[in-house]
Write a protein that holds these residues in place. Structure first.
Motif, short mmCIF file in Angstrom:
data_model
loop_
_atom_site.label_atom_id
_atom_site.label_comp_id
_atom_site.label_asym_id
_atom_site.label_seq_id
_atom_site.Cartn_x
_atom_site.Cartn_y
_atom_site.Cartn_z
N ILE A 43 47.66 36.92 11.60
CA ILE A 43 46.32 36.86 11.01
C ILE A 43 46.29 37.63 9.70
N VAL A 54 48.75 37.96 7.61
CA VAL A 54 49.37 37.08 6.60
C VAL A 54 48.36 36.05 6.13
N GLY A 55 47.69 35.42 7.08
CA GLY A 55 46.71 34.39 6.73
C GLY A 55 45.60 34.95 5.85
N LEU A 56 45.08 36.11 6.22
CA LEU A 56 44.02 36.72 5.43
C LEU A 56 44.51 37.07 4.03
N GLN A 106 46.89 35.72 2.31
CA GLN A 106 47.06 34.52 1.50
C GLN A 106 45.70 33.94 1.11
N LEU A 107 44.77 33.92 2.05
CA LEU A 107 43.45 33.36 1.76
C LEU A 107 42.75 34.14 0.66
N TYR A 148 57.66 29.78 5.58
CA TYR A 148 56.71 30.32 6.55
C TYR A 148 55.60 29.30 6.80
N MET A 154 52.46 28.79 6.66
CA MET A 154 51.27 29.45 6.13
C MET A 154 50.00 28.73 6.58
N ALA A 183 48.94 30.20 9.81
CA ALA A 183 48.41 31.56 9.66
C ALA A 183 47.02 31.54 9.04
N LYS A 184 46.84 30.69 8.04
CA LYS A 184 45.52 30.61 7.42
C LYS A 184 44.49 30.06 8.41
N LYS A 214 44.47 30.34 11.64
CA LYS A 214 44.12 31.38 12.61
C LYS A 214 43.22 32.44 11.98
N ALA A 215 43.53 32.78 10.74
CA ALA A 215 42.70 33.78 10.06
C ALA A 215 41.29 33.25 9.86
#
Lengths: 467, 467, 467, 467
Positions: free
Chosen positions: C292, C294-296, C298-299, D452, D454, D457-458, D460-461
């Protein structure tokens, strides 16, 4: 008496000292190839002829003579600043000879226990100063099993000790390790490696003896073979100084050269008197080197045309930050210098320990930035001889071209210095020196705990906590 | 005219300003619970009665009046030292009001382009100083898509801009973010967020207007709900200041309050004039906090009886090192202060940027040491009310006992301060503040590259390389 | 008997348990606002209706009944994989209830010393399993002065101890700290906090008793006030579970609920039986959260239009590296699982300790990357209510616009989650949880030393050294 | 045809290749002292006699012949595991020869553009495999100014390029840097250093030619002088392999040896085909070395009697953690291997890049732990010859005694290995190798971003953010 010339210094080393290197007993170090660079390094500190050098390097003693400034006892902030400036231009052989000056800082405390010892310190200080001698700091014992005290070791000699006392003096036995420049000095100034307990009487010993005293044997080691080419090894071709494994095989020391012989309560102040100056020396070197690392990092980056690359800029900025934090803390240590009861000025103890710690703790990481910037050529660049060889050299000239205005030769020199300082025999040695010289990380942490004003910090924390 | 009392300050905030918080439009912030602590914080800077406070906080202007010292333009190293001392005892609301003093440093450069702007700066400086006003630093634009310039955004208002010019003044539109204490100030001092290019004329704008100017709207945010208990929240119960999201909805600014309106070549010097002082303020706070962290770390360690534990000692030493490196670099920045052409003194730019970078880059890691020392009780400790409740309180008194001489209540206060500062709403907010206030890591790296004497470093590196 | 519904679970909490929070003694936690979220969290584990959930959450016992899978003793790598999958979907209240399953792993060792204790473990395991109970892991003692052993403290109760033994059972006194979800469970499973020496007999005690047993009092604490808005607090609005300071004020425990009462040689195996599973749980959560982050990262980067910025890419890559190293090590720990003599399967001990250490040691630094990417808006963003308010909301919609396709509301949600997870009350609490849950860094280092194959490493090093 | 003996390998190197080292053109490397160790290293891979070695090192080809296993194309997880096992026992000369196997993985993609190239790859693969040849990976160009593309450089040859095309083949000019073992191989397999743009047609070139082809010149460099004593240099006395600066001075390549000649769209897949295997090789070496570092750290600690020192234990634990994280990630990379469309199995790309990054990014810091544990003796220990010399040796035997059961000689060997691996010429070289081999940190970060997941991950975030 008085200042020596470089020639006199070299001649003075032909005194029968017992020195080994690489399995060979060397009878005259002044003619041995392994000692060529080290003696050249040490000799540079004897260059007093140039007026500017004379001003930098020498001072007028209270007796009106001239002596090397390393023997000057700082009595003001200005003196200290001058000493730091001197340190930037003095070899490690000169620097360690500050040991007598440091000893003078404990003289008053010693006098309270035994005035004769104090007189001996003063006399030896004057003798060394007035004869322009060099003296090694002889501290670290073999130590054996660290869990056990000096007298509990399987072999009682694992810490240097007094094995006999006579009317004329004492006889000592033991070995001292990591003795920088031992073979290049005139005197060995021996100190206890740490504070000693009640039952370690024989180990609380300090004295000064000539290197050629009977029973003294020095086994040398350095990072370097005898001769290095200065194109390929721009730093280490000039800077090698051997470390000595110094053995005292039942060495007799006359009483007038003894500074301590059993008074355990004084052991730790001897041990500590040097640490501060060793670390100050380390810090001066750190400041000098860190700036060079910034310069090299920027040069190698520009020469690849990567100076607008944000990741490269980030790495250079980390190095700038390192260099400046070091420079600022050295400046602080000198401006906030401290005065001993007898009026000697020394750098701020907490500041020096904190700054040396910062230097050592972050050195490896900083080299990672340098290595990241340098790339593979740091280690794969061909040698000078290949560059000078017409056949192969033409290719190096052609293919090491990068941005306008930068010669292949300049690139090679920059790469060579990076490699020499960070990724070769000398560079590898420097990693350990950065961490261990003047005592490892833990030694500095201990001093931080001792000198930090913890009461103030706790009071502020409690006040903030409402307690 | 002249110094205000705290009461006069509070009264002056009832001026019709448009302020929102948590969805509510607040007509009178002086009676709203969310503003109780912030206004109390800001009011403390108006305490001039005590002679020592008066000396610390005020100075005599060239007109003979008394004004808050935050308006004093440092003209010597001593002035600067006094200012730094002031900073230790001034709220962020007072600190940001130094914006006019900072503007005075660019006045001469501005005068060369447009003397009227310079006159406006001087007039506004005197007006604010002589009326003891507070002024917010209004810089950061919304910015939209960072890949695009101001005028390339989908919405041209994503950077604050001039939408109309008349004989009387300009009309501006846009929003400014992270405006500390906007709702608690009298004036908003607007600056460009960055240097501007030729085609960004409308975005090169600077001016000062009262907070209650028509079209200005402030949306507030802080880490804190209105009221926090001071036992459980020893720091944040006293320290909350809201950040403002400040909207300029076609706001008219008369020409006599305009400092810049289209002269793109000046944009970056405006933007930079503040950064140095913001970072200096951050560094002063860093020095203050770092010492408290050392104290807390040592207290929590001693209170667990772990002060002889080498791992704990190591963590405390890391914090000491951090605190001292910061203290030394702030000291350096002030002693090696710099002088503008017009004679204003400011801290050493490179020093401040390096030190702020060191602070920010290592803050998280330092909190790891604090958290490692504190253990789980940092977050699981019951609340004060449980301690005061007779039934539950008896158990806390009994079971929070540890080493002799330490009360359970004291332990609770120490844990609460650690949690409040590092592991709760305020502590969480502080992580970001440490990193982002005064510009993030990259902003400091850029300044390091700009101000470091790279030519000298490269020259030394080349010399060492034999090139 | 059998699986409970969520309603039955809630009803079962109305049993007269003595619970305090914020100074209030709460008689019925099921109707108290502070417990609304915690009970909702715990209740989710009782959702068996959906077939997929039933498959995930329950299993058929050897008696043919259905029980929560947290009670299933893994007997194969597949069982373990299923358990890890379960952990991703189970609240901390469910996870800690695995304590009985862990106790079953020491049953055989206990039986050798006292078969009755072993029988009690088995009986309690079945009782809890077959009644779908929740049980807290009750381990950490108050500990007082860490330099002293349990029986050397000023107050002998600073470690929980047996104060009386009768034919019917034992009476215990003491307090246990950091007891996650104590108020939300049915049983308290008490264990010694560490290995015990010969003279600490009264402190080697383990048992299980209902939460509402006479003399048990729980003082609660969490990071959160009762109600949080889920827009502004997307994580913590849903996730709060209180920690308990659990007091045993002369609590009677009948013999059939006693697992250990004086047999000091068993104390440490009890203490260790849980650590592995706690750390496995921590690692599962780490894997989940790191992805999460990582996702945040990147977002928030893309939403600022900075996804081509090399410094931002570098920070995101660091987070990817962190997330993947964690994921790979959890995978390894499960694939290289280990088998106890009695055939129970557990994750690889060394792997779990190394991975948990890596997680904890680097957590703060990783948050630095997140904070560096997020910028100031992480903490200065206005609240939902300001967004919903028509007047102020229009400005947020306008000025939070950035790259095409991203709504202001989405940006706010992303910033809010970053703040909530890393820079607010919950985020601050998470820093400490990451470091301390399941034992601090040192606890994992000890386990690394115990389980690493040092003999092999030394042998290889010696071989490489030619020795 | 078939497997060579070590003697045949050595004989095959006498083929007129043009090789320079230290300014000397070496006509027969097999008799030159600088090549003694490198050739010995490379020869070890030709030891097939022992049945176990034969099983490890060779396999039966689809034609029924035996070939070195480095040529085996993995088609299953088991094949991959066997290959990794092989890598632990193969010199870098053998490892780089895997280049043809890697080329086979791009053959299908190449065939779509030009079937003849694909056929050439296949033919060369078989030729090399069936003749037990060694081949160097020839990739990195001189690159010149990194800001400019290949054809924009001041000298168009700064990237290797096609200068002429004829019916018989192509003529190429340029230089390739850091070519490991170039002088020890039979073939040079040239690849583009990066993806190429439309206008870089002449730079998209790949082929294989014998080392002794006219116009090929290799300038060698290694960390090591010709001969090192194996007591003082336990690692580097055995491990030296020169890197080549390989010049192509208008070299003719016949069409049947060309794999790419202008098809820019294929350039990047060539460039990437090798990176994965290079990094896998680096990771295997990392796992091997990290375990040795743990062993050395523990040995040097025990031998000083410091194994109960918490700070020392902490440092060892950090090294254990490093070693195990590496071991676990290599294991993961192999178990979660990936399959190309044509059925070739390779290690998990993301896993290998993450693990290699972790290795490289933390290597310097790990060496800090080693150096902290080792102390000054790492660099000041006298040489073997001093130990063998009776006079000086007696003192070393006496004073290097520490804990019972450890010989002075063993201590010396341990210190020597630490120094050789981390603080001398080889150790310095290793710092750069750890960071740069297989591509620097940035190369791995790029691959992490590419591989990755991504999107997951995004998602989920965003879900966690309620968006």
């Amino acid at each position: 008496m008085g200042l020596k010339t470089a020639e006199q210094y070299v001649a003075s080393l032909r005194d029968g000292r017992v020195t080994y290197w690489d399995g060979e007993r060397i009878d005259d170090i002044t003619t041995h190839p392994r000692f060529r660079v080290p003696i050249a390094v040490a000799s540079r500190d004897y260059a007093y002829d140039d007026p500017k050098a004379a001003e930098l390097r020498s001072f007028t003693t209270e007796d009106g003579g001239r002596a090397h400034r390393i023997y000057q006892i700082p009595r003001s902030e200005a003196d200290l600043a001058q000493r730091v400036e001197l340190m930037y231009h003095t070899s490690i052989v000169g620097l360690v000879s500050g040991v007598y000056m440091a000893l003078m800082s404990v003289k008053d405390a010693v006098a309270k226990v035994n005035p004769q010892y104090a007189a001996n310190i003063e006399a030896m200080y004057r003798h060394a100063r007035d004869n322009d001698l060099r003296a090694a700091e002889v501290i670290t014992d073999a130590k054996g099993d660290r869990k056990r005290k000096a007298h509990e070791q399987d072999d009682p000699d694992l810490y240097l000790r007094i094995v006999k006392r006579t009317d004329e003096g004492i006889v000592v036995r033991g070995a001292k390790l990591h003795i920088t420049a031992a073979s290049l000095c005139h005197e060995l100034v021996v100190m206890p490696t740490k504070g000693m307990r009640q039952d370690e009487t024989d180990y609380a010993v300090s004295f000064s003896i000539p290197v050629n005293t009977k029973g003294v044997k020095i086994i040398n080691r350095s990072f370097a073979p005898a001769e290095l080419n200065e194109f390929d090894y721009p730093a280490s071709a000039h800077h090698s100084i051997p470390e000595g494994f110094v053995v005292f095989d039942d060495v007799f020391v006359p009483w007038n050269r003894v500074f301590l012989a059993g008074e355990v309560q004084l052991a730790s102040i001897f041990a500590q008197s040097l640490g501060l100056w060793e670390r100050t020396g380390g810090l001066v070197e750190a400041v000098r080197m860190a700036e060079i690392f910034v310069g090299l990092a920027q040069l190698v980056t520009e020469q690849q045309g990567k100076d607008r690359d944000p990741i490269a800029q980030n790495s250079v900025a980390e190095l700038i930050s390192y260099a400046e934090m070091l420079r600022m803390s050295l400046d602080y240590a000198c401006r906030h210098c401290e005065r001993t009861p007898s009026g000697m000025i020394h750098p701020n103890v907490l500041a020096v320990n904190v700054a040396k710690y910062y230097y050592a703790a972050n050195y490896h990481q900083m080299m990672r930035y340098v290595h990241d910037l340098g790339g593979g050529l740091v280690i794969t660049l061909p040698l000078e001889a290949d560059f000078r060889n017409e056949e192969s050299g033409q290719y190096l000239r052609k293919y090491l071209r990068s941005v306008p205005g930068v010669e292949a030769e300049t690139r090679m020199r920059v790469y060579n210095l990076i490699r020499d300082l960070t990724a070769d025999a000398y560079g590898g040695w420097q990693f350990v020196v950065a961490l261990q010289a003047g005592g490892g990380l833990n030694a500095q942490r201990i001093m931080m705990h001792r000198t930090y004003n913890m009461a103030a910090a706790k009071a502020k924390a409690l006040a903030a906590a409402g307690a």
